[in-house]
Motif scaffolding. Structure first.
Motif, PDB file in Angstrom:
ATOM      1  N   GLY A 140       0.771  -1.212   0.023  1.00 44.91           N
ATOM      2  CA  GLY A 140      -0.179   0.089  -0.017  1.00 44.91           C
ATOM      3  C   GLY A 140       0.561   1.217  -0.115  1.00 44.91           C
ATOM      4  N   THR A 141       2.203   1.135   0.249  1.00 51.99           N
ATOM      5  CA  THR A 141       2.750   1.995  -0.058  1.00 51.99           C
ATOM      6  C   THR A 141       3.908   1.961  -0.653  1.00 51.99           C
ATOM      7  OG1 THR A 141       4.163   1.678   2.304  1.00 51.99           O
ATOM      8  CG2 THR A 141       2.537   3.215   2.148  1.00 51.99           C
ATOM      9  N   ILE A 142       5.060   3.108  -1.357  1.00 54.26           N
ATOM     10  CA  ILE A 142       6.173   2.665  -2.228  1.00 54.26           C
ATOM     11  C   ILE A 142       7.159   3.747  -1.801  1.00 54.26           C
ATOM     12  CG2 ILE A 142       5.551   3.289  -4.305  1.00 54.26           C
ATOM     13  CD1 ILE A 142       6.728   1.780  -6.820  1.00 54.26           C
ATOM     14  N   ASP A 147      12.168   1.497  -4.449  1.00 50.24           N
ATOM     15  CA  ASP A 147      11.597   0.316  -4.480  1.00 50.24           C
ATOM     16  C   ASP A 147      11.589   0.174  -6.236  1.00 50.24           C
ATOM     17  OD1 ASP A 147      11.679  -0.537  -2.234  1.00 50.24           O
ATOM     18  OD2 ASP A 147       9.550   0.927  -0.993  1.00 50.24           O
ATOM     19  N   PHE A 148      10.948   1.182  -6.745  1.00 45.08           N
ATOM     20  CA  PHE A 148      10.882   0.813  -7.910  1.00 45.08           C
ATOM     21  C   PHE A 148      12.060   1.067  -9.799  1.00 45.08           C
ATOM     22  CE2 PHE A 148       8.300   2.274 -11.611  1.00 45.08           C
ATOM     23  CZ  PHE A 148       7.479   1.255 -12.541  1.00 45.08           C
ATOM     24  N   SER A 149      12.081   2.729  -9.316  1.00 42.40           N
ATOM     25  CA  SER A 149      13.125   2.995 -10.415  1.00 42.40           C
ATOM     26  C   SER A 149      14.510   2.896 -10.181  1.00 42.40           C
ATOM     27  CB  SER A 149      12.405   4.719 -10.270  1.00 42.40           C
ATOM     28  OG  SER A 149      13.551   5.497  -9.513  1.00 42.40           O
ATOM     29  N   ALA A 150      14.582   2.742  -8.993  1.00 46.74           N
ATOM     30  CA  ALA A 150      16.459   1.696  -9.174  1.00 46.74           C
ATOM     31  C   ALA A 150      16.475   0.493  -8.965  1.00 46.74           C
ATOM     32  CB  ALA A 150      16.223   2.532  -7.716  1.00 46.74           C
ATOM     33  N   LYS A 151      14.840  -0.267  -8.796  1.00 43.02           N
ATOM     34  CA  LYS A 151      15.849  -1.502  -9.361  1.00 43.02           C
ATOM     35  C   LYS A 151      15.444  -2.110 -10.806  1.00 43.02           C
ATOM     36  CE  LYS A 151      14.237  -2.955  -4.978  1.00 43.02           C
ATOM     37  NZ  LYS A 151      13.953  -4.078  -3.878  1.00 43.02           N
ATOM     38  N   LEU A 152      14.310  -1.626 -11.394  1.00 42.90           N
ATOM     39  CA  LEU A 152      13.396  -1.919 -13.001  1.00 42.90           C
ATOM     40  C   LEU A 152      14.895  -1.867 -13.931  1.00 42.90           C
ATOM     41  CD1 LEU A 152      11.117  -2.468 -14.612  1.00 42.90           C
ATOM     42  CD2 LEU A 152      10.753   0.313 -14.941  1.00 42.90           C
ATOM     43  N   PRO A 153      15.226  -0.696 -14.120  1.00 46.07           N
ATOM     44  CA  PRO A 153      16.430  -0.021 -14.839  1.00 46.07           C
ATOM     45  C   PRO A 153      18.041  -1.366 -15.256  1.00 46.07           C
ATOM     46  CG  PRO A 153      15.968   1.617 -14.282  1.00 46.07           C
ATOM     47  CD  PRO A 153      15.112   0.752 -13.056  1.00 46.07           C
ATOM     48  N   VAL A 154      17.961  -1.653 -13.864  1.00 46.33           N
ATOM     49  CA  VAL A 154      18.336  -2.825 -13.347  1.00 46.33           C
ATOM     50  C   VAL A 154      18.632  -4.341 -14.205  1.00 46.33           C
ATOM     51  CG1 VAL A 154      20.765  -4.452 -11.804  1.00 46.33           C
ATOM     52  CG2 VAL A 154      20.320  -1.629 -11.845  1.00 46.33           C
ATOM     53  N   LEU A 155      17.973  -4.682 -13.496  1.00 50.20           N
ATOM     54  CA  LEU A 155      16.470  -5.385 -14.319  1.00 50.20           C
ATOM     55  C   LEU A 155      16.790  -5.904 -15.893  1.00 50.20           C
ATOM     56  CD1 LEU A 155      13.971  -5.959 -11.348  1.00 50.20           C
ATOM     57  CD2 LEU A 155      16.091  -7.476 -11.537  1.00 50.20           C
ATOM     58  N   ARG A 378      -2.124   1.537 -12.295  1.00 47.49           N
ATOM     59  CA  ARG A 378      -3.214   1.261 -11.490  1.00 47.49           C
ATOM     60  C   ARG A 378      -2.847   1.917  -9.945  1.00 47.49           C
ATOM     61  NH1 ARG A 378       1.259  -4.726 -10.748  1.00 47.49           N
ATOM     62  NH2 ARG A 378      -0.096  -4.620  -8.915  1.00 47.49           N
ATOM     63  N   PHE A 379      -2.165   2.753 -10.248  1.00 47.72           N
ATOM     64  CA  PHE A 379      -2.474   3.760  -8.664  1.00 47.72           C
ATOM     65  C   PHE A 379      -2.644   5.379  -8.829  1.00 47.72           C
ATOM     66  CE2 PHE A 379       1.300   0.491  -7.866  1.00 47.72           C
ATOM     67  CZ  PHE A 379       0.483  -0.416  -7.506  1.00 47.72           C
ATOM     68  N   PRO A 380      -3.904   5.147  -9.015  1.00 53.47           N
ATOM     69  CA  PRO A 380      -3.700   6.528 -10.162  1.00 53.47           C
ATOM     70  C   PRO A 380      -4.538   7.814  -9.180  1.00 53.47           C
ATOM     71  CG  PRO A 380      -6.035   4.750  -9.843  1.00 53.47           C
ATOM     72  CD  PRO A 380      -5.088   4.900  -9.653  1.00 53.47           C
ATOM     73  N   ASP A 381      -4.614   6.937  -8.223  1.00 57.73           N
ATOM     74  CA  ASP A 381      -4.540   8.079  -6.310  1.00 57.73           C
ATOM     75  C   ASP A 381      -3.714   7.694  -5.529  1.00 57.73           C
ATOM     76  OD1 ASP A 381      -7.465   8.740  -7.720  1.00 57.73           O
ATOM     77  OD2 ASP A 381      -7.946   6.846  -6.361  1.00 57.73           O
ATOM     78  N   PHE A 382      -2.438   7.728  -6.097  1.00 60.00           N
ATOM     79  CA  PHE A 382      -1.051   8.059  -5.111  1.00 60.00           C
ATOM     80  C   PHE A 382      -0.712   9.298  -4.748  1.00 60.00           C
ATOM     81  CE2 PHE A 382       0.534   9.295  -9.127  1.00 60.00           C
ATOM     82  CZ  PHE A 382       1.715  10.544  -8.726  1.00 60.00           C
ATOM     83  N   GLU A 402      14.741   9.592  -2.629  1.00 58.95           N
ATOM     84  CA  GLU A 402      13.961   8.618  -2.136  1.00 58.95           C
ATOM     85  C   GLU A 402      12.431  10.087  -2.818  1.00 58.95           C
ATOM     86  OE1 GLU A 402      14.280   8.186   1.944  1.00 58.95           O
ATOM     87  OE2 GLU A 402      13.872  10.374   2.349  1.00 58.95           O
ATOM     88  N   LEU A 403      11.172   8.391  -2.611  1.00 52.38           N
ATOM     89  CA  LEU A 403       9.852   9.494  -3.307  1.00 52.38           C
ATOM     90  C   LEU A 403       8.991   8.247  -2.727  1.00 52.38           C
ATOM     91  CD1 LEU A 403       8.780  11.893  -4.404  1.00 52.38           C
ATOM     92  CD2 LEU A 403       8.451  10.435  -6.795  1.00 52.38           C
ATOM     93  N   PRO A 404       9.093   8.613  -1.310  1.00 57.99           N
ATOM     94  CA  PRO A 404       7.521   8.188  -0.586  1.00 57.99           C
ATOM     95  C   PRO A 404       6.066   8.490  -0.765  1.00 57.99           C
ATOM     96  CG  PRO A 404       9.012   9.505   1.042  1.00 57.99           C
ATOM     97  CD  PRO A 404       9.354   9.881  -0.570  1.00 57.99           C
ATOM     98  N   LEU A 405       5.923   7.368  -1.135  1.00 58.34           N
ATOM     99  CA  LEU A 405       3.904   7.544  -1.791  1.00 58.34           C
ATOM    100  C   LEU A 405       3.258   6.347  -1.162  1.00 58.34           C
ATOM    101  CD1 LEU A 405       4.816   7.890  -5.457  1.00 58.34           C
ATOM    102  CD2 LEU A 405       4.413   9.332  -4.324  1.00 58.34           C
ATOM    103  N   THR A 406       1.709   7.354  -0.619  1.00 60.49           N
ATOM    104  CA  THR A 406       0.938   6.437  -0.503  1.00 60.49           C
ATOM    105  C   THR A 406       0.221   5.825  -1.512  1.00 60.49           C
ATOM    106  OG1 THR A 406       0.896   7.271   1.978  1.00 60.49           O
ATOM    107  CG2 THR A 406      -1.271   6.148   1.253  1.00 60.49           C
ATOM    108  N   LEU A 407       0.082   4.636  -2.012  1.00 59.96           N
ATOM    109  CA  LEU A 407      -0.868   4.564  -2.925  1.00 59.96           C
ATOM    110  C   LEU A 407      -2.029   4.023  -2.869  1.00 59.96           C
ATOM    111  CD1 LEU A 407       1.659   2.001  -4.266  1.00 59.96           C
ATOM    112  CD2 LEU A 407       1.345   3.579  -5.257  1.00 59.96           C
TER     113      LEU A 407
END
Length: 407
Positions: A140-142, A147-155, A378-382, A402-407
């Motif tokens: 419910g958070t990210i 959690d996302f933009s640093a991991k995705l490009p490496v994969l 997926r998270f239009p109301d972040f 960092e960029l903490p968000l509530t989803l």
């Protein structure tokens, strides 16, 4: 290139106010001194769009920063205490090889980083996007960055190259160690860390090459290995090219995604517009790159005495092209500090220009569009706080811790 705290002046990218918002500084610099010698960088700064395009397209400059004769660069090279293997690797990078070898290396990677190949990779990109977003949905958070933009490009780039995905974490750690080459004041950067990473990364690549010789795959490393067999480049050049592609293949996209989502928090009307008109995503990606450029500067070294707008640049001295300034030049872009996800004729310099034009713009575009489209769907109301952004202190890159968000 050394971690020195510079004196105050027209350009001080390590000033806290610059780190928070560099654009007022860059506007003043462009207006008062579009060509300016900086004690901070030991180079000549170019800040207007017109002069930036002129320098980037001029073949009388080279990207080989080892030729920079400034005191700052000489001290970096002298006190870096690089081993012979590290020296050989530095001499084998895309920017430091001869023009002919530079073109040969670019030709060798053009297929895998081209539009057709990257588009064909889209289902795999979406697979990794969904896997990371599934994890976020369960929480419910990210932290959009870590959690996302640093991991995705490496994969993604690991898969494109031919590295196993289970090695993504250490590939990211090794790659991050090379950010000192872009800016020494990024948190955790340092020559010692880079050196330690090299002596783990280089043998890892050698082992991977041995495996690919025995078990070729449909990947870039296999294709580069074939070109090596044909004598296009030597073993050190081969390993260094693979290493640098891994390094360059994720940092820009990490910053692009984090900066884009942070910018949407700041411009809710453009966020709603993009959500209502998802077909605008291709132009939105270009606008995110222009508005908050992941790469803020490009370095060129004069091969001979040159002149820019009446200012003499001596041979073997560096010119820093301030891409962030050029991309926000009102002489080129109407109302540049206004985000416009439908901006037309957006000829930004976010991927530089000329013979050292970024090798991976299509990967950034396709991966960036896929990631942001899926995230917004997926998270239009972040929700997040755009007033408390923590930017990394850097002259060459712009990205968030960092960029903490509530989803």
């Amino acid at each position: 290139m050394l971690p020195l705290r510079p004196v105050a002046g027209r350009y001080n990218p390590y000033d806290p106010s610059y780190i928070r918002d560099p654009y007022p500084w860059l506007d003043r610099l462009r207006a008062t001194a579009p060509v300016h010698y900086s004690r901070v960088t030991g180079s000549y700064l170019v800040s207007s769009y017109a002069l930036a395009t002129e320098v980037l397209a001029d073949r009388r400059y080279t990207g080989n920063r080892k030729l920079d004769s400034s005191l700052r660069n000489r001290m970096f090279l002298r006190f870096g205490k690089f081993s012979p293997a590290e020296e050989k690797a530095q001499d084998s990078t895309l920017t430091n090889v001869s023009d002919d070898m530079h073109q040969s290396m670019r030709n060798a990677i053009s297929y895998d980083f081209g539009k057709r190949r990257v588009t064909a990779l889209l289902p795999r990109i979406e697979f990794w996007v969904d896997r990371l977003l599934d994890e976020a949905a369960a929480r419910g958070t990210i932290d959009l960055v870590n959690d996302f933009s640093a991991k995705l490009p490496v994969l993604v780039v690991a898969e494109l190259l031919g590295f196993p995905p289970q090695d993504a974490r250490r590939l990211q750690e090794w790659s991050d160690s090379y950010l000192v080459l872009v800016d020494p004041l990024i948190k955790g950067a340092g020559v010692a860390r880079m050196s330690g990473a090299f002596h783990q990364f280089d043998p890892y690549i050698a082992d991977t090459l041995s495996r690919k010789r025995a078990e070729p795959g449909d990947d870039l490393i296999t294709r580069l290995l074939e070109r090596h067999r044909e004598g296009e480049f030597d073993a050190a050049q081969l390993r260094t090219l693979i290493m640098m592609l891994m390094v360059a293949g994720h940092e820009v996209i990490t910053n692009l995604l984090g900066n884009a989502v942070a910018t949407l928090l700041r411009f809710p009307e453009e966020r709603r517009r993009l959500q209502k008109e998802p077909e605008l995503m291709p132009t939105a990606i270009e606008e995110f790159i222009r508005f908050e450029s992941p790469i803020q500067a490009a370095w060129r070294i004069a091969k001979e005495d040159l002149e820019i707008e009446g200012v003499t640049v001596p041979a073997r001295r560096a010119v820093t092209v301030l891409i962030g300034a050029a991309n926000n030049d009102p002489a080129q872009f109407t109302d540049p500090r206004r985000l416009d996800v439908g901006r037309a004729d957006n000829r930004h310099l976010g991927f530089a220009l000329g013979s050292h034009y970024c090798a991976g713009p299509w990967l950034a575009r396709v991966e960036g569009a896929a990631a942001l489209s899926r995230f917004l769907e997926r998270f239009p109301d972040f929700r997040g706080d755009a007033t408390r952004l923590r930017w990394k202190p850097a002259a060459g890159l712009r990205g968030l811790y960092e960029l903490p968000l509530t989803l």
